[in-house]
Write a protein that holds these residues in place. Sequence first.
Motif, mmCIF file in Angstrom:
data_model
loop_
_atom_site.group_PDB
_atom_site.id
_atom_site.type_symbol
_atom_site.label_atom_id
_atom_site.label_comp_id
_atom_site.label_asym_id
_atom_site.label_seq_id
_atom_site.Cartn_x
_atom_site.Cartn_y
_atom_site.Cartn_z
ATOM 1 N N MET A 158 0.841 -1.181 0.000
ATOM 2 C CA MET A 158 0.000 0.000 0.000
ATOM 3 C C MET A 158 0.886 1.245 0.000
ATOM 4 N N LYS A 159 0.446 2.232 -0.716
ATOM 5 C CA LYS A 159 1.178 3.490 -0.729
ATOM 6 C C LYS A 159 0.453 4.507 0.159
ATOM 7 N N PHE A 160 1.252 5.312 0.864
ATOM 8 C CA PHE A 160 0.719 6.302 1.787
ATOM 9 C C PHE A 160 1.376 7.646 1.540
ATOM 10 N N LEU A 161 0.579 8.703 1.709
ATOM 11 C CA LEU A 161 1.086 10.064 1.718
ATOM 12 C C LEU A 161 1.293 10.444 3.180
ATOM 13 N N VAL A 162 2.512 10.847 3.509
ATOM 14 C CA VAL A 162 2.867 11.219 4.877
ATOM 15 C C VAL A 162 3.246 12.700 4.841
ATOM 16 N N ASN A 163 2.321 13.563 5.267
ATOM 17 C CA ASN A 163 2.546 15.006 5.235
ATOM 18 C C ASN A 163 3.098 15.508 6.561
ATOM 19 N N VAL A 164 4.103 16.357 6.489
ATOM 20 C CA VAL A 164 4.668 17.020 7.662
ATOM 21 C C VAL A 164 3.957 18.362 7.795
ATOM 22 N N ILE A 165 3.327 18.598 8.937
ATOM 23 C CA ILE A 165 2.516 19.799 9.145
ATOM 24 C C ILE A 165 3.244 20.782 10.048
ATOM 25 N N ASP A 166 3.518 21.962 9.523
ATOM 26 C CA ASP A 166 4.073 23.053 10.334
ATOM 27 C C ASP A 166 2.882 23.851 10.850
ATOM 28 N N ASP A 167 2.738 23.904 12.163
ATOM 29 C CA ASP A 167 1.624 24.662 12.731
ATOM 30 C C ASP A 167 2.120 25.874 13.518
ATOM 31 N N GLY A 168 3.188 26.462 13.013
ATOM 32 C CA GLY A 168 3.683 27.696 13.592
ATOM 33 C C GLY A 168 5.137 27.666 14.001
ATOM 34 N N GLN A 169 5.786 26.521 13.898
ATOM 35 C CA GLN A 169 7.186 26.417 14.333
ATOM 36 C C GLN A 169 8.094 27.378 13.560
ATOM 37 N N ALA A 170 7.974 27.401 12.261
ATOM 38 C CA ALA A 170 8.861 28.246 11.457
ATOM 39 C C ALA A 170 8.634 29.716 11.781
ATOM 40 N N ALA A 171 7.392 30.139 11.808
ATOM 41 C CA ALA A 171 7.090 31.550 12.091
ATOM 42 C C ALA A 171 7.557 31.948 13.483
ATOM 43 N N ALA A 172 7.355 31.075 14.460
ATOM 44 C CA ALA A 172 7.754 31.371 15.833
ATOM 45 C C ALA A 172 9.266 31.566 15.940
ATOM 46 N N ALA A 173 10.013 30.872 15.072
ATOM 47 C CA ALA A 173 11.473 30.985 15.089
ATOM 48 C C ALA A 173 11.977 32.041 14.107
ATOM 49 N N GLY A 174 11.047 32.714 13.412
ATOM 50 C CA GLY A 174 11.447 33.743 12.459
ATOM 51 C C GLY A 174 12.094 33.193 11.207
ATOM 52 N N ARG A 175 11.724 31.960 10.822
ATOM 53 C CA ARG A 175 12.319 31.314 9.643
ATOM 54 C C ARG A 175 11.262 31.129 8.566
ATOM 55 N N THR A 176 11.706 31.070 7.319
ATOM 56 C CA THR A 176 10.788 30.687 6.246
ATOM 57 C C THR A 176 10.834 29.185 6.021
ATOM 58 N N GLU A 177 12.006 28.563 6.208
ATOM 59 C CA GLU A 177 12.075 27.109 6.108
ATOM 60 C C GLU A 177 11.580 26.524 7.430
ATOM 61 N N SER A 178 10.937 25.400 7.366
ATOM 62 C CA SER A 178 10.286 24.855 8.549
ATOM 63 C C SER A 178 11.266 24.195 9.509
ATOM 64 N N ALA A 179 12.164 23.379 9.012
ATOM 65 C CA ALA A 179 12.982 22.519 9.874
ATOM 66 C C ALA A 179 14.249 23.209 10.367
ATOM 67 N N THR A 180 14.616 22.875 11.588
ATOM 68 C CA THR A 180 15.909 23.295 12.129
ATOM 69 C C THR A 180 16.973 22.322 11.622
#
Length: 112
Positions: free
Chosen positions: A1-23
């Motif tokens: 079976m194939k699955f779509l696994v979405n990573v959801i940013d719910d404010g982490q990037a904005a809170a850190a003042g970044r445009t990219e989500s991940a540290t």
Amino acid sequence: MKFLVNVIDDGQAAAAGRTESATEVEMEAVDALNERLSDAVVFAAGVSAPSDAVVVDARLAEPTTTPGLVGGPTEFVAGFWVMDLPDAETALQVAREASVACNRKIELRPLL
């Protein structure tokens, strides 16, 4: 079976003042997860910042383009995997691991 696994940013990037989500630490954890799950990963990618998004609606005679996300910037897909996994229970376990690695919520959906 194939699955779509979405990573959801719910404010982490904005809170850190970044445009990219991940540290850097999160990117290293995701790289390690990708390496471990390499046989299951069909495709994986990060997604650019919400400010790069454009919604296109050409269903009517006059097509429209609107800058931004469909649902607003509160939560957005920051990256995703398409994975080929044996069953839904395995997919749930992988989603849990992805949530830890990314330090984000994960949306898991079977592909049709």
